[in-house]
Design a protein around this motif. Structure first.
Motif, mmCIF file in Angstrom:
data_model
loop_
_atom_site.group_PDB
_atom_site.id
_atom_site.type_symbol
_atom_site.label_atom_id
_atom_site.label_comp_id
_atom_site.label_asym_id
_atom_site.label_seq_id
_atom_site.Cartn_x
_atom_site.Cartn_y
_atom_site.Cartn_z
ATOM 1 N N UNK A 45 0.806 -1.206 -0.134
ATOM 2 C CA UNK A 45 0.079 0.158 -0.085
ATOM 3 C C UNK A 45 0.891 1.157 -0.067
ATOM 4 N N UNK A 46 1.803 1.190 0.930
ATOM 5 C CA UNK A 46 2.790 2.292 0.824
ATOM 6 C C UNK A 46 3.393 2.687 -0.767
ATOM 7 N N UNK A 47 4.049 1.481 -1.241
ATOM 8 C CA UNK A 47 4.457 1.562 -2.603
ATOM 9 C C UNK A 47 3.422 2.404 -3.596
ATOM 10 N N UNK A 48 2.342 1.723 -3.515
ATOM 11 C CA UNK A 48 1.098 2.434 -4.395
ATOM 12 C C UNK A 48 1.019 3.813 -4.103
ATOM 13 N N UNK A 49 0.929 4.205 -2.928
ATOM 14 C CA UNK A 49 0.789 5.814 -2.457
ATOM 15 C C UNK A 49 2.081 6.425 -3.032
ATOM 16 N N UNK A 50 3.287 5.866 -2.792
ATOM 17 C CA UNK A 50 4.400 6.772 -3.308
ATOM 18 C C UNK A 50 4.512 7.130 -4.746
ATOM 19 N N UNK A 51 3.939 6.003 -5.692
ATOM 20 C CA UNK A 51 4.024 6.017 -6.892
ATOM 21 C C UNK A 51 2.802 6.898 -7.252
ATOM 22 N N UNK A 52 1.671 7.010 -6.758
ATOM 23 C CA UNK A 52 0.635 8.057 -7.213
ATOM 24 C C UNK A 52 1.267 9.466 -6.864
ATOM 25 N N UNK A 53 1.717 9.710 -5.711
ATOM 26 C CA UNK A 53 2.402 10.994 -5.460
ATOM 27 C C UNK A 53 3.325 11.306 -6.177
ATOM 28 N N UNK A 54 4.172 10.588 -6.908
ATOM 29 C CA UNK A 54 5.134 11.073 -7.691
ATOM 30 C C UNK A 54 4.596 11.641 -8.963
ATOM 31 N N UNK A 55 3.435 10.758 -9.523
ATOM 32 C CA UNK A 55 2.935 11.216 -10.829
ATOM 33 C C UNK A 55 2.272 12.468 -10.764
ATOM 34 N N UNK A 56 1.522 12.634 -9.499
ATOM 35 C CA UNK A 56 0.701 13.875 -9.449
ATOM 36 C C UNK A 56 1.575 15.206 -9.278
ATOM 37 N N UNK A 57 3.002 15.233 -9.006
ATOM 38 C CA UNK A 57 3.751 16.077 -8.660
ATOM 39 C C UNK A 57 4.519 16.441 -9.545
ATOM 40 N N UNK A 58 4.155 15.791 -11.003
ATOM 41 C CA UNK A 58 5.133 16.448 -12.066
ATOM 42 C C UNK A 58 4.726 17.800 -12.587
ATOM 43 N N UNK A 59 5.722 18.396 -12.854
ATOM 44 C CA UNK A 59 5.473 19.680 -13.338
ATOM 45 C C UNK A 59 5.080 20.133 -14.660
ATOM 46 N N UNK A 60 5.361 18.526 -15.512
ATOM 47 C CA UNK A 60 4.802 19.029 -16.976
ATOM 48 C C UNK A 60 3.645 18.168 -17.060
ATOM 49 N N UNK A 61 2.755 18.321 -16.466
ATOM 50 C CA UNK A 61 1.254 17.798 -16.533
ATOM 51 C C UNK A 61 0.517 18.677 -17.602
ATOM 52 N N UNK A 62 -0.420 17.941 -18.111
ATOM 53 C CA UNK A 62 -1.343 18.617 -19.001
ATOM 54 C C UNK A 62 -2.587 19.212 -18.529
ATOM 55 N N UNK A 63 -2.531 19.480 -17.104
ATOM 56 C CA UNK A 63 -3.563 20.387 -16.421
ATOM 57 C C UNK A 63 -3.517 21.634 -16.414
ATOM 58 N N UNK A 64 -2.506 22.331 -16.595
ATOM 59 C CA UNK A 64 -2.289 23.763 -16.439
ATOM 60 C C UNK A 64 -1.732 24.268 -15.294
ATOM 61 N N UNK A 65 -1.444 25.344 -15.062
ATOM 62 C CA UNK A 65 -1.224 26.161 -13.908
ATOM 63 C C UNK A 65 -2.236 26.725 -13.188
#
Length: 75
Positions: A45-65
């Motif tokens: 569960x911790x590994x899954x949570x760490x992976x999702x946090x890493x993906x959401x903190x990307x600066x180059x995401x497509x959601x905008x600023x």
């Protein structure tokens, strides 16, 4: 009229086949679930949570600023 009866029979058979196919797919998916003790489950569960946090903190995401979304930090 025979065409309507044939169409009804075809739809009936397709519905039954789809239901059986879905049941079979679910049964195969849940056939042999992995077993783990509490420590392994917490670690996974911790590994899954760490992976999702890493993906959401990307600066180059497509959601905008925040300014593009109209977020205003002024109080």
């Amino acid at each position: 009229m025979p065409a309507v009866g044939a169409l009804f029979a075809l739809l009936f058979v397709a519905t039954i086949a789809g239901t059986i196919g879905l049941w079979y797919a679910i049964d195969r998916e849940t056939d042999d679930p992995p077993r783990m003790d509490r420590a392994e489950a917490e670690r996974a569960a911790r590994q899954d949570a760490d992976e999702s946090e890493d993906r959401s903190s990307d600066e180059g995401n497509d959601w905008g600023t925040e300014t593009e979304w109209g977020v205003d930090d002024r109080q």
